[in-house]
Design a protein around this motif. Structure first.
Motif, PDB file in Angstrom:
ATOM      1  N   PRO A 110      13.467  62.464  76.320  1.00  0.00           N
ATOM      2  CA  PRO A 110      14.872  62.334  75.905  1.00  0.00           C
ATOM      3  C   PRO A 110      15.042  61.985  74.433  1.00  0.00           C
ATOM      4  N   VAL A 111      13.962  61.584  73.775  1.00  0.00           N
ATOM      5  CA  VAL A 111      14.019  61.235  72.351  1.00  0.00           C
ATOM      6  C   VAL A 111      12.983  62.068  71.607  1.00  0.00           C
ATOM      7  N   SER A 112      13.396  62.671  70.504  1.00  0.00           N
ATOM      8  CA  SER A 112      12.530  63.581  69.754  1.00  0.00           C
ATOM      9  C   SER A 112      12.254  63.052  68.345  1.00  0.00           C
ATOM     10  N   ARG A 113      11.261  63.637  67.712  1.00  0.00           N
ATOM     11  CA  ARG A 113      10.966  63.286  66.323  1.00  0.00           C
ATOM     12  C   ARG A 113      12.161  63.519  65.392  1.00  0.00           C
ATOM     13  N   PRO A 114      12.858  64.659  65.486  1.00  0.00           N
ATOM     14  CA  PRO A 114      14.029  64.833  64.610  1.00  0.00           C
ATOM     15  C   PRO A 114      15.090  63.746  64.817  1.00  0.00           C
ATOM     16  N   MET A 115      15.280  63.302  66.043  1.00  0.00           N
ATOM     17  CA  MET A 115      16.230  62.218  66.301  1.00  0.00           C
ATOM     18  C   MET A 115      15.787  60.929  65.607  1.00  0.00           C
ATOM     19  N   ILE A 116      14.487  60.673  65.636  1.00  0.00           N
ATOM     20  CA  ILE A 116      13.955  59.466  64.989  1.00  0.00           C
ATOM     21  C   ILE A 116      14.051  59.590  63.475  1.00  0.00           C
ATOM     22  N   GLU A 117      13.796  60.781  62.940  1.00  0.00           N
ATOM     23  CA  GLU A 117      13.970  61.015  61.494  1.00  0.00           C
ATOM     24  C   GLU A 117      15.414  60.716  61.076  1.00  0.00           C
ATOM     25  N   GLN A 137      14.234  52.138  67.602  1.00  0.00           N
ATOM     26  CA  GLN A 137      12.897  51.534  67.677  1.00  0.00           C
ATOM     27  C   GLN A 137      11.819  52.548  67.288  1.00  0.00           C
ATOM     28  N   GLY A 138      12.089  53.814  67.522  1.00  0.00           N
ATOM     29  CA  GLY A 138      11.128  54.846  67.144  1.00  0.00           C
ATOM     30  C   GLY A 138      10.867  54.916  65.651  1.00  0.00           C
ATOM     31  N   THR A 139      11.815  54.403  64.844  1.00  0.00           N
ATOM     32  CA  THR A 139      11.588  54.397  63.391  1.00  0.00           C
ATOM     33  C   THR A 139      10.395  53.531  63.016  1.00  0.00           C
ATOM     34  N   LEU A 140      10.052  52.574  63.873  1.00  0.00           N
ATOM     35  CA  LEU A 140       8.858  51.764  63.624  1.00  0.00           C
ATOM     36  C   LEU A 140       7.609  52.641  63.720  1.00  0.00           C
ATOM     37  N   GLY A 187      11.916  49.759  75.565  1.00  0.00           N
ATOM     38  CA  GLY A 187      12.589  50.499  74.498  1.00  0.00           C
ATOM     39  C   GLY A 187      11.692  50.742  73.295  1.00  0.00           C
ATOM     40  N   LEU A 188      10.906  49.737  72.936  1.00  0.00           N
ATOM     41  CA  LEU A 188      10.025  49.856  71.780  1.00  0.00           C
ATOM     42  C   LEU A 188       8.946  50.898  72.010  1.00  0.00           C
ATOM     43  N   ILE A 189       8.225  50.781  73.128  1.00  0.00           N
ATOM     44  CA  ILE A 189       7.139  51.734  73.357  1.00  0.00           C
ATOM     45  C   ILE A 189       7.695  53.134  73.591  1.00  0.00           C
ATOM     46  N   SER A 190       8.899  53.246  74.140  1.00  0.00           N
ATOM     47  CA  SER A 190       9.521  54.565  74.306  1.00  0.00           C
ATOM     48  C   SER A 190       9.727  55.234  72.955  1.00  0.00           C
ATOM     49  N   GLY A 191      10.242  54.464  71.998  1.00  0.00           N
ATOM     50  CA  GLY A 191      10.480  55.023  70.669  1.00  0.00           C
ATOM     51  C   GLY A 191       9.195  55.370  69.950  1.00  0.00           C
ATOM     52  N   ILE A 192       8.224  54.453  69.991  1.00  0.00           N
ATOM     53  CA  ILE A 192       6.946  54.686  69.306  1.00  0.00           C
ATOM     54  C   ILE A 192       6.202  55.857  69.946  1.00  0.00           C
ATOM     55  N   ALA A 193       6.174  55.895  71.278  1.00  0.00           N
ATOM     56  CA  ALA A 193       5.488  56.986  71.965  1.00  0.00           C
ATOM     57  C   ALA A 193       6.181  58.317  71.728  1.00  0.00           C
ATOM     58  N   SER A 194       7.502  58.306  71.606  1.00  0.00           N
ATOM     59  CA  SER A 194       8.231  59.542  71.316  1.00  0.00           C
ATOM     60  C   SER A 194       7.875  60.066  69.932  1.00  0.00           C
ATOM     61  N   TRP A 195       7.642  59.163  68.986  1.00  0.00           N
ATOM     62  CA  TRP A 195       7.235  59.601  67.651  1.00  0.00           C
ATOM     63  C   TRP A 195       5.816  60.193  67.679  1.00  0.00           C
ATOM     64  N   ASP A 211      11.293  58.249  81.636  1.00  0.00           N
ATOM     65  CA  ASP A 211      11.248  59.639  81.165  1.00  0.00           C
ATOM     66  C   ASP A 211      10.643  59.749  79.766  1.00  0.00           C
ATOM     67  N   ALA A 212      10.879  58.733  78.935  1.00  0.00           N
ATOM     68  CA  ALA A 212      10.373  58.767  77.562  1.00  0.00           C
ATOM     69  C   ALA A 212       8.890  58.423  77.468  1.00  0.00           C
ATOM     70  N   THR A 213       8.360  57.750  78.486  1.00  0.00           N
ATOM     71  CA  THR A 213       6.971  57.277  78.399  1.00  0.00           C
ATOM     72  C   THR A 213       5.999  57.981  79.327  1.00  0.00           C
ATOM     73  N   LYS A 214       6.496  58.658  80.362  1.00  0.00           N
ATOM     74  CA  LYS A 214       5.590  59.154  81.415  1.00  0.00           C
ATOM     75  C   LYS A 214       4.549  60.138  80.897  1.00  0.00           C
ATOM     76  N   GLY A 215       4.873  60.894  79.856  1.00  0.00           N
ATOM     77  CA  GLY A 215       3.899  61.852  79.351  1.00  0.00           C
ATOM     78  C   GLY A 215       3.323  61.489  77.998  1.00  0.00           C
ATOM     79  N   SER A 216       3.733  60.330  77.445  1.00  0.00           N
ATOM     80  CA  SER A 216       3.330  60.018  76.076  1.00  0.00           C
ATOM     81  C   SER A 216       2.638  58.670  75.921  1.00  0.00           C
ATOM     82  N   VAL A 217       2.651  57.833  76.954  1.00  0.00           N
ATOM     83  CA  VAL A 217       1.897  56.581  76.923  1.00  0.00           C
ATOM     84  C   VAL A 217       0.582  56.810  77.659  1.00  0.00           C
ATOM     85  N   ASP A 218      -0.530  56.526  76.992  1.00  0.00           N
ATOM     86  CA  ASP A 218      -1.843  56.796  77.587  1.00  0.00           C
ATOM     87  C   ASP A 218      -2.062  55.953  78.832  1.00  0.00           C
TER      88      ASP A 218
END
Length: 317
Positions: free
Chosen positions: A5-12, A157-160, A182-190, A242-249
């Motif tokens: 649900p959160v993308s790199r362009p959104m974080i940019e 939080q993804g800006t971090l 929220g934090l790991i969702s943003g970081i993992a989305s980046w 949804d933001a972490t299921k495929g991006s958090v190891d």
């Protein structure tokens, strides 16, 4: 696999939006062999952020993305999110009403009040405070700023993650403490799709994200941890899942003893006064809950400084 649900362009976009409002926090390189580890270790010192935590990023992204009604803004918080929303609201000239649970440390409530917000004790645990906040929002029309179940918060939080990546483009792995997620969702989305492995760190007694990833959906967990005031969510919710299921190891679980040990190390060796949740990621390294490979470039997030100094004194004394 469905898209995050959160993308790199959104974080940019969020990074541009909050530039000049949130601090760029430093990285401290410790090198290979720190803490007896074979990894090449560094700290990302987000504990030096305005209002004492990364939450300031999400708070400003909400306030700068959304229309603020006459009733102002409201949030439920164990402390850090409330302080961040209060700080951002003060800087934007709007009223903030913050609902806190009874377990919130006095130091965090004091910080919220110092930034000019109205503070209301909304029950015993975080979820009780959130329910009280929701009632207030329904009655007054205030803008609710959720600590993790909102795209604006996660994107902020993804800006971090973006900032960390720019500072240390050679990272292999990052250790990130998890509360509501929220934090790991943003970081993992980046970092999604990159070579960087994102590892969550939760207390053994507060494992909402690990439980959700195991169950393949958000579930309720019981919470009992020294870090419960900041890492004490009982359910991460669908958006975080949804933001972490495929991006958090994976998620590493740490005992409370490792968290307090990390607090002691951060003070004794680096003179960093850090709350339990902010020290949890280092606790994973110290306890062996996360075992890096030789030469691995490991980034450890130190993310919260709103600590009760009298309690810290008992740990390091």
């Amino acid at each position: 696999m469905s898209a995050s649900p959160v993308s790199r362009p959104m974080i940019e976009e969020a990074a541009g939006r909050i530039a000049g409002h949130a601090r760029i926090t430093p990285v401290m390189r410790l090198g290979t062999g720190a803490f007896g580890s074979p990894a090449d270790i560094s700290f990302k010192l987000e504990c030096l952020q305005h209002a004492g935590s990364f939450k300031t990023r999400g708070a400003f992204n909400n306030l700068l993305s959304l229309a603020v009604p006459a009733a102002g803004v409201s949030a439920a918080s164990g402390g850090n999110h409330g302080a961040a929303v209060a700080y951002a609201a003060m800087k934007r000239g709007v009223q903030a009403t913050i609902f806190v649970p009874e377990i919130s440390p006095a130091a965090k409530i004091e910080a919220i009040k110092r930034f000019g917000a109205d503070v209301v004790v909304g029950g015993a645990q975080y979820d009780d405070a959130q329910a009280a906040c929701d009632r207030f929002v329904a009655e007054t029309g205030a803008l609710k700023i959720h600590p993790f179940a909102a795209k604006e918060t996660i994107t902020g939080q993804g800006t971090l993650g973006r900032e960390w990546d720019l500072q240390e483009p050679d990272l292999d792995t990052v250790l990130v403490a998890v509360g509501g997620g929220g934090l790991i969702s943003g970081i993992a989305s980046w970092f999604a799709g990159s070579k960087v492995k994102v590892v969550g760190v939760e207390p053994e007694g507060s494992r909402a994200l690990q439980a959700a990833l195991e169950a393949k959906g958000p579930v309720e967990v019981k919470v009992a941890s020294v870090a419960a005031d900041s890492l004490g969510a009982r359910n991460v919710g669908q958006l975080v899942y949804d933001a972490t299921k495929g991006s958090v190891d994976h998620v590493a679980l740490v005992p409370d003893s490792a968290i307090t040990e990390a607090q002691g190390v951060l003070w004794r060796d680096f003179r960093l006064a850090v709350e339990p949740g902010g020290a949890a990621a280092l606790g994973a390294l110290l306890s062996g809950a996360y075992k890096p490979a030789a030469g691995e470039r490991l980034g450890v997030l130190v993310c919260g400084a709103n600590v009760d100094l009298t309690k810290l004194a008992t740990i390091v004394g």
